[in-house]
Design a protein around this motif. Structure first.
Motif: not given
Length: 246
Positions: A113-122, A157-167, A169-175
């Motif tokens: 999932v970390g590999y995917c996030l590195q490439s896909l979040l941008p 935990y990853l989703a909960s943390s990303l939900a804070i830091d991506l807010k 960036c106007n990106i919503d996170v769902s678990l």
């Protein structure tokens, strides 16, 4: 459900698209008018998915960091990413802990999932969404699920943390935390799966929750609320209940 016309021109990237919940999500999102980029390892199933003109496919192994980076390099901007791929193996003899099995499950369900996030979040557009598929196993420890449960607790935990830091960036996170879902993966389970639902039912729950931009999408509620309630009990009680396989 959001009307079909509101989905036209939107792009979804979906991992684990060749089986179970992922396959059902692929079909439902394509029917809603999305362009679906379906990712998986099974080329035969990917070819079948690509028979729908709204579906394009990527064959790759998500455990290969370089392959993930190369495969996702040229994809367009994305409105929604659902990281759904995963595996499940059980540790049957905890006294002789299988470290290789543990590493295999953690790598597939969490590290990749970390590999995917590195490439896909941008590539996720402002106003876009990211969904991580965890499990209701993160509510309560289950017997034999040391590897699977640990990987899904990490996803939570990853989703909960990303939900804070991506807010910002106007990106919503769902678990997404399903209960028991009948899939080729769970067909191998040798225990009762109470209140199990079909992959199609699971996909409907997920799409509804993502349409509402919910953070915690757990289902079926009658099962997940029981788990949440048990988790509030004293340790000695929930441990006893867990060993009873509910």
């Amino acid at each position: 459900m959001i009307p079909l016309t509101e989905h036209q021109g939107k792009t979804l990237l979906l991992t684990g698209a060749t089986s179970g919940i992922g396959e059902a999500l692929c079909a439902k999102y394509a029917a809603l008018g999305w362009h679906v980029i379906a990712c998986g390892r099974n080329q035969e199933k990917l070819t079948l998915l690509a028979s729908d003109e709204r579906v394009s496919t990527l064959q790759l192994d998500l455990n290969d960091a370089q392959q993930v980076a190369d495969s996702f390099k040229s994809i367009p901007d994305i409105d929604l990413v659902i990281l759904n791929a995963g595996s499940c193996e059980y540790i049957d003899d905890p006294k002789h802990f299988d470290g290789e099995l543990f590493a295999r499950v953690i790598n597939t369900n969490l590290i990749s999932v970390g590999y995917c996030l590195q490439s896909l979040l941008p590539k996720i557009v402002s106003g876009g969404q990211l969904a991580l598929v965890g499990s209701s196993a993160s509510f309560l420890p289950f017997t034999r699920a040391q590897a699977y449960g640990a990987s899904k607790a990490g996803i939570a935990y990853l989703a909960s943390s990303l939900a804070i830091d991506l807010k910002p960036c106007n990106i919503d996170v769902s678990l997404i935390r399903p209960g028991f879902v009948k899939t080729p993966l769970t067909d191998k389970n040798d225990f009762k799966m109470p209140m199990s639902i079909s992959s199609e039912q699971a996909a409907t729950y997920i799409i509804h929750g993502l349409n509402k931009r919910q953070f915690d999408i757990h289902f079926p509620k009658k099962f997940t609320y029981i788990l949440k309630a048990i988790a509030c009990l004293p340790d000695v009680l929930w441990r006893w209940i867990s060993t009873r396989n509910l």
